[in-house]
Every structure is written in structure tokens, then in C-alpha cells.
Design a protein around this motif. Structure first.
Motif, PDB file in Angstrom:
ATOM      1  N   PRO A 125       0.818  -1.215   0.000  1.00  0.00           N
ATOM      2  CA  PRO A 125       0.000   0.000   0.000  1.00  0.00           C
ATOM      3  C   PRO A 125       0.853   1.266   0.000  1.00  0.00           C
ATOM      4  CG  PRO A 125      -0.105  -1.120   2.124  1.00  0.00           C
ATOM      5  CD  PRO A 125       0.579  -2.050   1.188  1.00  0.00           C
ATOM      6  N   THR A 126       0.468   2.207  -0.810  1.00  0.00           N
ATOM      7  CA  THR A 126       1.206   3.465  -0.920  1.00  0.00           C
ATOM      8  C   THR A 126       1.121   4.266   0.373  1.00  0.00           C
ATOM      9  OG1 THR A 126       0.712   3.529  -3.279  1.00  0.00           O
ATOM     10  CG2 THR A 126       1.459   5.582  -2.261  1.00  0.00           C
ATOM     11  N   GLY A 144      19.518 -36.437  -6.414  1.00  0.00           N
ATOM     12  CA  GLY A 144      19.007 -36.462  -7.763  1.00  0.00           C
ATOM     13  C   GLY A 144      19.586 -35.365  -8.635  1.00  0.00           C
ATOM     14  N   GLY A 145      20.397 -34.486  -8.018  1.00  0.00           N
ATOM     15  CA  GLY A 145      21.111 -33.508  -8.815  1.00  0.00           C
ATOM     16  C   GLY A 145      20.438 -32.167  -8.993  1.00  0.00           C
ATOM     17  N   GLU A 146      19.232 -31.972  -8.409  1.00  0.00           N
ATOM     18  CA  GLU A 146      18.533 -30.700  -8.589  1.00  0.00           C
ATOM     19  C   GLU A 146      19.170 -29.627  -7.704  1.00  0.00           C
ATOM     20  OE1 GLU A 146      14.084 -28.774  -7.814  1.00  0.00           O
ATOM     21  OE2 GLU A 146      14.453 -30.907  -7.526  1.00  0.00           O
ATOM     22  N   PRO A 147      19.521 -28.468  -8.264  1.00  0.00           N
ATOM     23  CA  PRO A 147      20.118 -27.424  -7.436  1.00  0.00           C
ATOM     24  C   PRO A 147      19.133 -26.860  -6.447  1.00  0.00           C
ATOM     25  CG  PRO A 147      19.649 -26.577  -9.612  1.00  0.00           C
ATOM     26  CD  PRO A 147      19.390 -28.064  -9.651  1.00  0.00           C
ATOM     27  N   ARG A 148      19.643 -26.450  -5.311  1.00  0.00           N
ATOM     28  CA  ARG A 148      18.790 -25.917  -4.272  1.00  0.00           C
ATOM     29  C   ARG A 148      19.377 -24.624  -3.740  1.00  0.00           C
ATOM     30  NH1 ARG A 148      17.556 -28.997   1.392  1.00  0.00           N
ATOM     31  NH2 ARG A 148      16.529 -27.274   2.414  1.00  0.00           N
ATOM     32  N   LEU A 149      18.511 -23.667  -3.396  1.00  0.00           N
ATOM     33  CA  LEU A 149      18.982 -22.398  -2.862  1.00  0.00           C
ATOM     34  C   LEU A 149      19.316 -22.528  -1.387  1.00  0.00           C
ATOM     35  CD1 LEU A 149      16.389 -19.924  -4.390  1.00  0.00           C
ATOM     36  CD2 LEU A 149      18.743 -20.276  -5.102  1.00  0.00           C
ATOM     37  N   SER A 150      20.351 -21.841  -0.993  1.00  0.00           N
ATOM     38  CA  SER A 150      20.630 -21.702   0.431  1.00  0.00           C
ATOM     39  C   SER A 150      19.915 -20.453   0.910  1.00  0.00           C
ATOM     40  CB  SER A 150      22.131 -21.566   0.677  1.00  0.00           C
ATOM     41  OG  SER A 150      22.394 -21.323   2.033  1.00  0.00           O
ATOM     42  N   ARG A 151      18.734 -20.617   1.459  1.00  0.00           N
ATOM     43  CA  ARG A 151      17.893 -19.466   1.730  1.00  0.00           C
ATOM     44  C   ARG A 151      18.467 -18.482   2.736  1.00  0.00           C
ATOM     45  NH1 ARG A 151      14.587 -23.415   0.241  1.00  0.00           N
ATOM     46  NH2 ARG A 151      14.271 -24.302   2.293  1.00  0.00           N
ATOM     47  N   PRO A 152      19.214 -18.899   3.772  1.00  0.00           N
ATOM     48  CA  PRO A 152      19.776 -17.873   4.644  1.00  0.00           C
ATOM     49  C   PRO A 152      20.671 -16.899   3.888  1.00  0.00           C
ATOM     50  CG  PRO A 152      19.963 -20.021   5.666  1.00  0.00           C
ATOM     51  CD  PRO A 152      19.495 -20.247   4.249  1.00  0.00           C
ATOM     52  N   CYS A 153      21.328 -17.382   2.838  1.00  0.00           N
ATOM     53  CA  CYS A 153      22.255 -16.525   2.100  1.00  0.00           C
ATOM     54  C   CYS A 153      21.529 -15.459   1.296  1.00  0.00           C
ATOM     55  CB  CYS A 153      23.112 -17.379   1.175  1.00  0.00           C
ATOM     56  SG  CYS A 153      24.421 -16.487   0.338  1.00  0.00           S
ATOM     57  N   LEU A 154      20.244 -15.675   1.001  1.00  0.00           N
ATOM     58  CA  LEU A 154      19.518 -14.717   0.190  1.00  0.00           C
ATOM     59  C   LEU A 154      19.440 -13.353   0.853  1.00  0.00           C
ATOM     60  CD1 LEU A 154      16.512 -16.884  -1.009  1.00  0.00           C
ATOM     61  CD2 LEU A 154      18.607 -16.361  -2.241  1.00  0.00           C
ATOM     62  N   PHE A 155      19.527 -13.318   2.187  1.00  0.00           N
ATOM     63  CA  PHE A 155      19.424 -12.053   2.890  1.00  0.00           C
ATOM     64  C   PHE A 155      20.790 -11.452   3.177  1.00  0.00           C
ATOM     65  CE2 PHE A 155      15.013 -11.433   3.923  1.00  0.00           C
ATOM     66  CZ  PHE A 155      14.478 -12.669   3.658  1.00  0.00           C
ATOM     67  N   GLY A 156      21.849 -12.110   2.736  1.00  0.00           N
ATOM     68  CA  GLY A 156      23.186 -11.646   3.078  1.00  0.00           C
ATOM     69  C   GLY A 156      23.534 -10.322   2.439  1.00  0.00           C
ATOM     70  N   ARG A 157      22.999 -10.061   1.254  1.00  0.00           N
ATOM     71  CA  ARG A 157      23.265  -8.799   0.569  1.00  0.00           C
ATOM     72  C   ARG A 157      21.942  -8.254   0.079  1.00  0.00           C
ATOM     73  NH1 ARG A 157      28.783 -10.402  -2.764  1.00  0.00           N
ATOM     74  NH2 ARG A 157      29.963 -10.975  -0.912  1.00  0.00           N
ATOM     75  N   PHE A 158      21.619  -7.083   0.550  1.00  0.00           N
ATOM     76  CA  PHE A 158      20.287  -6.530   0.324  1.00  0.00           C
ATOM     77  C   PHE A 158      20.377  -5.317  -0.584  1.00  0.00           C
ATOM     78  CE2 PHE A 158      16.750  -3.753   1.829  1.00  0.00           C
ATOM     79  CZ  PHE A 158      15.721  -4.556   1.412  1.00  0.00           C
ATOM     80  N   LEU A 159      19.325  -5.091  -1.342  1.00  0.00           N
ATOM     81  CA  LEU A 159      19.277  -3.915  -2.189  1.00  0.00           C
ATOM     82  C   LEU A 159      19.372  -2.648  -1.349  1.00  0.00           C
ATOM     83  CD1 LEU A 159      16.300  -4.902  -4.499  1.00  0.00           C
ATOM     84  CD2 LEU A 159      18.723  -5.151  -4.966  1.00  0.00           C
ATOM     85  N   LYS A 160      20.216  -1.731  -1.764  1.00  0.00           N
ATOM     86  CA  LYS A 160      20.335  -0.462  -1.063  1.00  0.00           C
ATOM     87  C   LYS A 160      19.981   0.669  -2.015  1.00  0.00           C
ATOM     88  CE  LYS A 160      23.499   2.438   1.573  1.00  0.00           C
ATOM     89  NZ  LYS A 160      24.869   2.599   2.072  1.00  0.00           N
ATOM     90  N   PHE A 161      19.072   1.527  -1.599  1.00  0.00           N
ATOM     91  CA  PHE A 161      18.629   2.625  -2.431  1.00  0.00           C
ATOM     92  C   PHE A 161      19.136   3.935  -1.856  1.00  0.00           C
ATOM     93  CE2 PHE A 161      15.479  -0.697  -2.870  1.00  0.00           C
ATOM     94  CZ  PHE A 161      15.335  -0.787  -4.237  1.00  0.00           C
ATOM     95  N   GLU A 162      19.362   4.887  -2.749  1.00  0.00           N
ATOM     96  CA  GLU A 162      19.680   6.238  -2.309  1.00  0.00           C
ATOM     97  C   GLU A 162      18.358   6.931  -2.003  1.00  0.00           C
ATOM     98  OE1 GLU A 162      22.627   7.228  -1.690  1.00  0.00           O
ATOM     99  OE2 GLU A 162      23.460   5.336  -2.390  1.00  0.00           O
ATOM    100  N   SER A 163      17.816   6.665  -0.849  1.00  0.00           N
ATOM    101  CA  SER A 163      16.515   7.195  -0.469  1.00  0.00           C
ATOM    102  C   SER A 163      16.518   7.518   1.013  1.00  0.00           C
ATOM    103  CB  SER A 163      15.418   6.161  -0.765  1.00  0.00           C
ATOM    104  OG  SER A 163      14.207   6.522  -0.137  1.00  0.00           O
ATOM    105  N   PRO A 164      15.921   8.651   1.411  1.00  0.00           N
ATOM    106  CA  PRO A 164      15.863   8.969   2.832  1.00  0.00           C
ATOM    107  C   PRO A 164      15.016   8.002   3.620  1.00  0.00           C
ATOM    108  CG  PRO A 164      14.517  10.495   1.531  1.00  0.00           C
ATOM    109  CD  PRO A 164      15.339   9.676   0.566  1.00  0.00           C
ATOM    110  N   ARG A 165      14.181   7.210   2.907  1.00  0.00           N
ATOM    111  CA  ARG A 165      13.361   6.230   3.619  1.00  0.00           C
ATOM    112  C   ARG A 165      14.171   5.037   4.070  1.00  0.00           C
ATOM    113  NH1 ARG A 165       8.128   5.563   2.495  1.00  0.00           N
ATOM    114  NH2 ARG A 165       8.275   3.954   4.075  1.00  0.00           N
ATOM    115  N   PRO A 188       6.912   5.400  -3.559  1.00  0.00           N
ATOM    116  CA  PRO A 188       7.462   4.983  -4.856  1.00  0.00           C
ATOM    117  C   PRO A 188       8.477   3.845  -4.758  1.00  0.00           C
ATOM    118  CG  PRO A 188       8.664   6.887  -4.079  1.00  0.00           C
ATOM    119  CD  PRO A 188       7.622   6.586  -3.030  1.00  0.00           C
ATOM    120  N   LEU A 189       8.630   3.243  -3.585  1.00  0.00           N
ATOM    121  CA  LEU A 189       9.739   2.306  -3.382  1.00  0.00           C
ATOM    122  C   LEU A 189       9.573   0.980  -4.121  1.00  0.00           C
ATOM    123  CD1 LEU A 189      10.509   2.890   0.405  1.00  0.00           C
ATOM    124  CD2 LEU A 189      11.754   3.759  -1.586  1.00  0.00           C
ATOM    125  N   VAL A 190       8.335   0.565  -4.372  1.00  0.00           N
ATOM    126  CA  VAL A 190       8.135  -0.691  -5.102  1.00  0.00           C
ATOM    127  C   VAL A 190       8.651  -0.544  -6.531  1.00  0.00           C
ATOM    128  CG1 VAL A 190       6.444  -2.349  -5.950  1.00  0.00           C
ATOM    129  CG2 VAL A 190       6.191  -1.369  -3.671  1.00  0.00           C
TER     130      VAL A 190
END
Length: 261
Positions: free
Chosen positions: A166-167, A214-235, A186-188
Motif C-alpha cells: 500500500p502506498t 538427484g542432482g537438482e540445485p537448491r537455494l541456500s535461503r539464509p544466504c539470500l538475505f546476506g546482501r540486500f538492495l540499497k537505495f539512495e533514499s531517505p526512507r 514509490p519504493l516498489v
């Protein structure tokens, strides 16, 4: 076998607002890190005589945030409900997903019910984590990783984008009139544009894979949060970036500053 498991019996920090916010702010990261997510919500009576069940669980904003964190990291895989008090676990499927509301900011929050007499609104504290979760979905699809699980989630979000993000929202404090405040603003759009401009190596840098049987790749989910998008925003502040880096078992490298580079 689960990598992570947890069950809440009591909250020892509920009387200390600062410690409470540290605890609840970690819930999205914890939920996204779990290999198996089970909602255990059989009918029961709370000590306040209020009925508790799957419906009351799904009404709470923080519970919705937990579920959103799970589906944004690994989709509906290993997502179950135990709500009858007997019988087997019920898997959450694409058909049954709409019965569980993931609209976090339409949920119930204690701070709102108490007219924010002790604190700011938890909804504002959830903006950055929810944007981070959304970025996980965007980056996995862009990198063509885990698309089978992510595409139904992306469709669900796009079909209900204003309800997910929600805006504005109405802030009601004790003794004063309601105040309309910016929530996502406007962050989304900024998140989507940022991910779209990333190269594929930048999209995949935080995805660590190993092989399933069986060879299917799997994500290491804790690592997904290791580097987060950073915006040049006062918010945005560095607080969530630091929190995410400290939560991840793969430390951020010097000079990362929360970016994907």
C-alpha cells in the motif's frame, strides 16, 4: 530433515520495546530460512477466552509476514497447515493459497489496536523487510533460478500489488485524529527498476546452490538475505542492511555496504 526449527511458547522480551522489535524484525529472515514451514493452528481457547485457530493466526499482520517470507524465498514447497487437531498435514497449493491472506498491511497489529501509546507503527518497520522479500522473487525470476516455485508467487503479487504494497496507510494515535502517512510510496517501482538494471551475475551473486538428491540445485535461503538492495533514499537506513548481513552465515565483504556488488 529440517535445518531450522522453532516453536514459540512465550516471549521473554515482550515488555521491552527495543528487544521486542529486534525479535520480531528477525521473523521474516527466520521464516525465509526454514526448510519446512508448518502452521500449527488447531482450535483452542486463549487465556483471555478468545478463540484461536487458523483464522485468528491468519488475521495477524506478523503471522502474514512470516508466511510471505516463506513463499518469497522458496515458494509453496514444503509449506503445510495443521489446523484440525488431528489427521495429516495439509499442503498449501496454488489452489489453496488465496485462502491464506498474505496482505501483511491489512492484518491486525497490536500497536494499532493500542493506538500506538508506546511505540511507532509496526507497519512502518516492515516496509524494508517486505521490499527485501519482494526483491528475492524478482531476482530469482530474472536469474532464471527457482522459477517453477517463484512464478505463481509473482503472479499472486502482481494481481494484488496495491494490497501487498500500500502506498499510504492511516496512523491513529491515542487522543488525536487519524493521520494519513506514506508507507511504500514509490519504493516498489524503485525496487523493480533496480533489479531490472542488474546484470545476471549481480542477480545471482547472493544465490548459493548445492545439489539435492538427484542432482537438482537448491537455494541456500539464509544466504539470500546476506546482501540486500540499497537505495539512495531517505526512507532507507543502513540498519536493515547491517541486520541482514549479520543474520546471514555468509558475511558481507568489505566495501559491500549492502549492495549486490
Amino acid at each position: 530433515m529440517c535445518q531450522f526449527s522453532g516453536m514459540s511458547f512465550a516471549n521473554p522480551v515482550e515488555d521491552h520495546r527495543g528487544m521486542q522489535m529486534l525479535a520480531v524484525s528477525s521473523l521474516p529472515v527466520y521464516s525465509a530460512s526454514a526448510d519446512i514451514f508448518v502452521i500449527i493452528a488447531p482450535p483452542a481457547e486463549h487465556q483471555s477466552s478468545r478463540r484461536c485457530d487458523l483464522q485468528s493466526y491468519n488475521a495477524r499482520g506478523w503471522c502474514r509476514a512470516e508466511m510471505l517470507a516463506k513463499i518469497c524465498s522458496s515458494g509453496l514447497e514444503n509449506f503445510f497447515i495443521f489446523a484440525s487437531g488431528e489427521g495429516d498435514l495439509e499442503p498449501v497449493t496454488e489452489d489453496t493459497l488465496p485462502s491464506l491472506s498474505m496482505f501483511v498491511f491489512e492484518g491486525e497489529f497490536s500497536c494499532c489496536q493500542q493506538r500506538h501509546i508506546k511505540s511507532s507503527c509496526d507497519k512502518e518497520a516492515l516496509v524494508e523487510p517486505v521490499l527485501g522479500l519482494y526483491s528475492l522473487v524478482l531476482r530469482q525470476i530474472r536469474a532464471n533460478v527457482n522459477c517453477k516455485n517463484m512464478e505463481p508467487i509473482m503472479k499472486h503479487i502482481r494481481d494484488n500489488k496495491e494490497r501487498f504494497f500500500p502506498t499510504l496507510y492511516s496512523f491513529q494515535a491515542e487522543g488525536v485524529g487519524a493521520e494519513e502517512r506514506e508507507l511504500f510510496g514509490p519504493l516498489v517501482g524503485a525496487t523493480e527498476a533496480y533489479v531490472e538494471e542488474l546484470s545476471l551475475p549481480e542477480c545471482t551473486v547472493s544465490f548459493h546452490s548445492w545439489q539435492r538428491p538427484g542432482g537438482e540445485p537448491r537455494l541456500s535461503r539464509p544466504c539470500l538475505f546476506g546482501r540486500f538492495l540499497k537505495f539512495e533514499s531517505p526512507r532507507f537506513s543502513d540498519a536493515f542492511v547491517r541486520h541482514a548481513g549479520n543474520t546471514c552465515p555468509y558475511p558481507m565483504q568489505p566495501g559491500d555496504s549492502g549492495s549486490l556488488h
